[in-house]
Motif scaffolding. Sequence first.
Motif, PDB file in Angstrom:
ATOM      1  N   ASP A   1      40.996  64.204  33.834  1.00 40.00           N
ATOM      2  CA  ASP A   1      41.993  65.373  33.757  1.00 40.00           C
ATOM      3  C   ASP A   1      43.295  65.489  32.699  1.00 40.00           C
ATOM      4  O   ASP A   1      43.794  66.302  32.231  1.00 40.00           O
ATOM      5  CB  ASP A   1      42.383  65.633  34.997  1.00 40.00           C
ATOM      6  CG  ASP A   1      41.371  66.322  35.963  1.00 40.00           C
ATOM      7  OD1 ASP A   1      40.252  66.585  35.311  1.00 40.00           O
ATOM      8  OD2 ASP A   1      41.273  66.319  37.273  1.00 40.00           O
ATOM      9  N   LYS A   2      43.642  64.074  32.737  1.00 39.83           N
ATOM     10  CA  LYS A   2      44.735  63.922  31.565  1.00 39.83           C
ATOM     11  C   LYS A   2      44.511  64.119  30.169  1.00 39.83           C
ATOM     12  O   LYS A   2      45.337  64.113  29.383  1.00 39.83           O
ATOM     13  CB  LYS A   2      45.247  62.360  31.870  1.00 39.83           C
ATOM     14  CG  LYS A   2      46.038  62.177  33.147  1.00 39.83           C
ATOM     15  CD  LYS A   2      46.445  60.728  33.388  1.00 39.83           C
ATOM     16  CE  LYS A   2      47.568  60.522  32.573  1.00 39.83           C
ATOM     17  NZ  LYS A   2      48.255  59.210  32.756  1.00 39.83           N
ATOM     18  N   VAL A   3      43.057  64.135  29.600  1.00 41.21           N
ATOM     19  CA  VAL A   3      42.709  64.414  28.339  1.00 41.21           C
ATOM     20  C   VAL A   3      42.758  65.838  28.064  1.00 41.21           C
ATOM     21  O   VAL A   3      41.968  66.484  28.656  1.00 41.21           O
ATOM     22  CB  VAL A   3      41.338  63.640  27.951  1.00 41.21           C
ATOM     23  CG1 VAL A   3      40.852  63.841  26.546  1.00 41.21           C
ATOM     24  CG2 VAL A   3      41.536  62.091  28.315  1.00 41.21           C
ATOM     25  N   LYS A   4      43.493  66.032  26.966  1.00 35.73           N
ATOM     26  CA  LYS A   4      43.339  67.566  26.771  1.00 35.73           C
ATOM     27  C   LYS A   4      42.681  67.924  25.378  1.00 35.73           C
ATOM     28  O   LYS A   4      42.329  68.959  25.459  1.00 35.73           O
ATOM     29  CB  LYS A   4      45.093  68.034  26.623  1.00 35.73           C
ATOM     30  CG  LYS A   4      45.801  67.939  28.002  1.00 35.73           C
ATOM     31  CD  LYS A   4      44.836  68.813  29.098  1.00 35.73           C
ATOM     32  CE  LYS A   4      45.882  68.461  30.340  1.00 35.73           C
ATOM     33  NZ  LYS A   4      45.068  69.119  31.515  1.00 35.73           N
TER      34      LYS A   4
ATOM     35  N   HIS B   1      32.205  69.410  25.489  1.00 35.22           N
ATOM     36  CA  HIS B   1      31.579  70.728  25.849  1.00 35.22           C
ATOM     37  C   HIS B   1      32.897  71.389  26.590  1.00 35.22           C
ATOM     38  O   HIS B   1      33.018  72.643  26.371  1.00 35.22           O
ATOM     39  CB  HIS B   1      30.376  70.653  26.996  1.00 35.22           C
ATOM     40  CG  HIS B   1      29.165  70.561  26.325  1.00 35.22           C
ATOM     41  ND1 HIS B   1      28.689  71.479  25.770  1.00 35.22           N
ATOM     42  CD2 HIS B   1      28.300  69.633  26.498  1.00 35.22           C
ATOM     43  CE1 HIS B   1      27.419  70.975  25.175  1.00 35.22           C
ATOM     44  NE2 HIS B   1      27.252  70.101  25.684  1.00 35.22           N
ATOM     45  N   ASP B   2      33.926  70.650  27.268  1.00 41.00           N
ATOM     46  CA  ASP B   2      34.686  71.471  27.846  1.00 41.00           C
ATOM     47  C   ASP B   2      36.332  71.204  27.242  1.00 41.00           C
ATOM     48  O   ASP B   2      37.289  71.756  27.884  1.00 41.00           O
ATOM     49  CB  ASP B   2      34.808  70.681  29.551  1.00 41.00           C
ATOM     50  CG  ASP B   2      33.703  70.987  29.965  1.00 41.00           C
ATOM     51  OD1 ASP B   2      33.027  71.920  29.912  1.00 41.00           O
ATOM     52  OD2 ASP B   2      33.092  69.836  30.477  1.00 41.00           O
TER      53      ASP B   2
ATOM     54  N   THR C   1      22.377  53.129  25.468  1.00 42.69           N
ATOM     55  CA  THR C   1      22.878  53.729  26.684  1.00 42.69           C
ATOM     56  C   THR C   1      23.074  55.291  26.659  1.00 42.69           C
ATOM     57  O   THR C   1      24.006  55.495  25.718  1.00 42.69           O
ATOM     58  CB  THR C   1      23.663  52.883  27.263  1.00 42.69           C
ATOM     59  OG1 THR C   1      23.290  51.585  27.247  1.00 42.69           O
ATOM     60  CG2 THR C   1      24.373  53.443  28.635  1.00 42.69           C
ATOM     61  N   PRO C   2      22.586  55.988  27.251  1.00 36.49           N
ATOM     62  CA  PRO C   2      22.931  57.682  27.239  1.00 36.49           C
ATOM     63  C   PRO C   2      24.354  57.811  27.848  1.00 36.49           C
ATOM     64  O   PRO C   2      24.638  57.180  29.032  1.00 36.49           O
ATOM     65  CB  PRO C   2      21.764  58.296  27.852  1.00 36.49           C
ATOM     66  CG  PRO C   2      21.330  57.326  28.929  1.00 36.49           C
ATOM     67  CD  PRO C   2      21.483  56.083  28.188  1.00 36.49           C
ATOM     68  N   VAL C   3      24.821  58.978  27.556  1.00 34.95           N
ATOM     69  CA  VAL C   3      26.128  59.174  28.439  1.00 34.95           C
ATOM     70  C   VAL C   3      25.665  60.223  29.624  1.00 34.95           C
ATOM     71  O   VAL C   3      24.764  60.906  29.341  1.00 34.95           O
ATOM     72  CB  VAL C   3      27.198  60.233  27.278  1.00 34.95           C
ATOM     73  CG1 VAL C   3      27.685  59.085  26.312  1.00 34.95           C
ATOM     74  CG2 VAL C   3      26.372  61.377  26.679  1.00 34.95           C
ATOM     75  N   SER C   4      26.322  60.178  30.562  1.00 33.85           N
ATOM     76  CA  SER C   4      26.225  61.100  31.672  1.00 33.85           C
ATOM     77  C   SER C   4      27.065  62.242  31.761  1.00 33.85           C
ATOM     78  O   SER C   4      26.426  63.130  32.422  1.00 33.85           O
ATOM     79  CB  SER C   4      26.624  60.335  33.086  1.00 33.85           C
ATOM     80  OG  SER C   4      27.813  59.919  32.865  1.00 33.85           O
ATOM     81  N   HIS C   5      27.924  62.498  30.901  1.00 34.40           N
ATOM     82  CA  HIS C   5      28.800  63.504  30.655  1.00 34.40           C
ATOM     83  C   HIS C   5      29.102  63.603  29.027  1.00 34.40           C
ATOM     84  O   HIS C   5      29.186  62.763  28.197  1.00 34.40           O
ATOM     85  CB  HIS C   5      30.161  63.517  31.418  1.00 34.40           C
ATOM     86  CG  HIS C   5      30.073  63.245  32.718  1.00 34.40           C
ATOM     87  ND1 HIS C   5      29.735  64.303  33.774  1.00 34.40           N
ATOM     88  CD2 HIS C   5      30.183  62.007  33.595  1.00 34.40           C
ATOM     89  CE1 HIS C   5      29.539  63.487  34.867  1.00 34.40           C
ATOM     90  NE2 HIS C   5      29.932  62.198  34.678  1.00 34.40           N
TER      91      HIS C   5
ATOM     92  N   GLU D   1      32.344  60.140  27.098  1.00 35.46           N
ATOM     93  CA  GLU D   1      31.975  59.800  28.594  1.00 35.46           C
ATOM     94  C   GLU D   1      33.598  59.772  29.237  1.00 35.46           C
ATOM     95  O   GLU D   1      33.671  60.338  30.257  1.00 35.46           O
ATOM     96  CB  GLU D   1      31.315  58.518  28.410  1.00 35.46           C
ATOM     97  CG  GLU D   1      31.132  58.268  30.006  1.00 35.46           C
ATOM     98  CD  GLU D   1      29.802  58.766  30.375  1.00 35.46           C
ATOM     99  OE1 GLU D   1      29.598  58.697  31.778  1.00 35.46           O
ATOM    100  OE2 GLU D   1      28.937  59.425  29.729  1.00 35.46           O
ATOM    101  N   ALA D   2      34.377  59.001  28.494  1.00 38.05           N
ATOM    102  CA  ALA D   2      35.797  58.838  29.268  1.00 38.05           C
ATOM    103  C   ALA D   2      36.766  60.209  29.149  1.00 38.05           C
ATOM    104  O   ALA D   2      37.351  60.453  29.933  1.00 38.05           O
ATOM    105  CB  ALA D   2      36.402  57.779  28.491  1.00 38.05           C
ATOM    106  N   GLY D   3      36.147  61.117  28.275  1.00 36.29           N
ATOM    107  CA  GLY D   3      37.199  62.132  27.826  1.00 36.29           C
ATOM    108  C   GLY D   3      37.292  63.271  28.897  1.00 36.29           C
ATOM    109  O   GLY D   3      37.877  64.258  28.945  1.00 36.29           O
ATOM    110  N   THR D   4      36.444  63.150  29.973  1.00 32.31           N
ATOM    111  CA  THR D   4      36.235  64.094  31.089  1.00 32.31           C
ATOM    112  C   THR D   4      37.585  63.839  32.127  1.00 32.31           C
ATOM    113  O   THR D   4      37.785  64.769  32.970  1.00 32.31           O
ATOM    114  CB  THR D   4      35.008  64.043  31.919  1.00 32.31           C
ATOM    115  OG1 THR D   4      34.852  62.440  32.363  1.00 32.31           O
ATOM    116  CG2 THR D   4      33.911  64.244  31.158  1.00 32.31           C
TER     117      THR D   4
END
Length: 251
Positions: free
Chosen positions: A106-109, A194-195, A186-190, A101-104
Amino acid sequence: MLRTIGMTAATLLLLASSTTVSLAAELKAKTAVLVHGAFADGTSWHKVIPLLENAGLHVVAVQNPTESLAGDVAFTKRAIKDAEGPVVLVGHSWGGVVITEAGTDDKVKSLVYVAAYAPDKGQSAIDITSKYPQPKGRDSFIKDEDGFLKISDEGIDKYFAAGLTPEEKRVIAVVQGGFHASAPATPVSHAAWHDKPSFMVVATEDNIIPPALQKDQVKNAKADSIEVPSGHVAMLTYPNEVAALIIKAAQ
């Protein structure tokens, strides 16, 4: 004789420094943000941290409350915000849901999953484990009247911390925190995998998260992966291998 020893020590120190500088020059990520799993805290990375720092990475070990997915994601995002980027984001066990969830950010590569859950969008940790046989270690979970889970001492010894010394197992049993039962539902929203380039450590003797699930997640995420003959706490039983994959993800 003393002079010879002094010169040798100085030479070794220079070589070690040169190796660190060389490794650091190869790193695209500047910081490794480490996210612990349920029943644990940031000290669960204590064997991996010096290896990452020696390679030239800054390291931040998040201290999540493990009361809810939203709370843990918020804590992790604050750590990412404060870290020098780019960031390689690492999660163990429940921490895999958090980094998904948190990995979306932009700083996360890149993402590294260590014996961890990697749900898809709209899925929870419970959802993705439902089609697999329940691991033996799950029977050792104890829920209190407020809905918080802990693991019995026997469960820590036989399943959660398998492969560690009796002294290490005892420390884990003593310091474990409560994990609210609503969090894994609890489901993740992202789904950041994938990216973002993803890397996964599969613990083939895990009695908490099914190894078959871990292997299927490697396929789903098209992840670069390694397998270690480890129980659930692979970062403690195989720290060198785990650190090497994190460094690879940072390159």
